[in-house]
Design a protein around this motif. Structure first.
Motif, mmCIF file in Angstrom:
data_model
loop_
_atom_site.group_PDB
_atom_site.id
_atom_site.type_symbol
_atom_site.label_atom_id
_atom_site.label_comp_id
_atom_site.label_asym_id
_atom_site.label_seq_id
_atom_site.Cartn_x
_atom_site.Cartn_y
_atom_site.Cartn_z
ATOM 1 N N SER A 22 15.027 13.067 2.597
ATOM 2 C CA SER A 22 16.314 12.365 2.586
ATOM 3 C C SER A 22 16.337 11.265 1.532
ATOM 4 N N GLU A 26 18.851 11.196 -1.649
ATOM 5 C CA GLU A 26 19.727 10.062 -1.923
ATOM 6 C C GLU A 26 19.523 9.536 -3.334
ATOM 7 N N ASN A 29 20.959 12.135 -5.737
ATOM 8 C CA ASN A 29 22.341 12.520 -5.422
ATOM 9 C C ASN A 29 22.480 14.044 -5.311
#
Length: 309
Positions: A22, A26, A29
């Protein structure tokens, strides 16, 4: 973009113990599914990525694959990068450039405090590249070499290494004509040809001593060793300091410089007299008498060359 992301991810994993999917998604993107595919691609490239399960799980690179950062500090990295960049400029070495980028990415080194140029401007850079390639591929070299006596002799040699010292490049190689290892100064190598003949590495002899090394130490019991005292005018002081590195020095009140050398008497005609004469009237031999006489004899011979016929 994918290739850039993969390279960036590799360095991210090298710099961190564990990164979650994760967190990576992030940062770049993208979706976690894309991160999973990227991890598979990195593993397929041979980089051992380890998956850690649990609440604090994620991905990391096997510890054995990493370089211990405690081994290198920012000063070490800057020094290595400086040397590699100079080598890369001379030899157009793409691998050296890759290493520079890797080091700068993994280690956040500070601003370089020094620069190194060991001859990137020299006209024989192409020769250096040919010699380096011949050493790597173990190919016999053929060239004409101008000896210290001014003789031009064809040589066939098996190159071993390139050595940079005293502001000059030297080739250390096994000379088939002399049946032994010799050093060849690059500016004296003429008509270089890289043959297609391969050679098998020999047991390397130690590199020969450099006859121009002014820092060599002699004991009082060495035969044929003489003390040569030279005086240089203030106008020639800088060049004398450049050349006679490591010699004993004395600065006089009148601005002149005196230098004391311990040299083999057999070295005089080979290198010392030509160097002294290059200083013109800015250098004077204070002693011993045999060296002063040798300089006078050389000057007399030079004057005879200019007498009218």
């Amino acid at each position: 973009m994918k290739l850039e992301r993969l390279i960036s991810m590799i360095y991210m994993l090298l710099n961190h113990e564990i990164l979650s999917a994760s967190a990576l998604a992030e940062k770049y993107n993208v979706s976690q599914r894309t991160i999973y595919r990227d991890i598979e691609a990195i593993c397929a490239a041979g980089i051992p990525v380890v998956s850690y399960q649990g609440v604090n799980g994620g991905y990391g690179i096997m510890e054995e694959y990493k370089m211990d950062k405690s081994l290198l500090g920012s000063h070490d990295v800057n020094s290595i990068v400086t040397l590699l960049r100079s080598m890369s400029d001379i030899f157009e070495d793409e691998k050296a450039e890759e290493t520079i980028h890797k080091l700068q990415s993994v280690y956040q080194a500070g601003k370089p405090s020094m620069s190194l140029d060991i001859g990137s401007w020299r006209p024989y850079n192409e020769t250096l590249r040919e010699l380096k390639d011949a050493i790597t591929k173990q190919l016999v070299l053929q060239f004409e070499y101008v000896s210290a006596k001014g003789e031009r002799v064809k040589r066939f040699v098996e190159p071993v290494l390139l050595d940079y010292k005293y502001d000059s490049w030297y080739l250390h190689a096994f000379c088939r004509m002399r049946s032994g290892y010799r050093e060849f100064k690059l500016p004296r190598i003429l008509s270089l040809v890289v043959t297609g003949e391969h050679f098998h590495p020999r047991q390397h002899d130690p590199k020969p001593a450099n006859p121009y090394d002014h820092r060599k130490k002699y004991s009082d019991n060495d035969k044929n060793v003489i003390d040569v005292r030279l005086r240089f005018s203030s106008a020639c002081m800088a060049r004398a300091l450049d050349f006679f590195v490591g010699a004993d020095k004395q600065f006089n009140d009148d601005g002149s410089l005196e230098i004391l050398l311990k040299k083999q008497s057999t070295d005089l005609s080979k290198w010392l007299l030509p160097i002294l004469l290059s200083f013109g009237d800015g250098a004077v031999v204070m002693g011993p008498p045999e060296v002063r006489n040798a300089v006078q004899a050389k000057l007399q011979k030079m004057m005879d060359n200019y007498r009218e016929v």
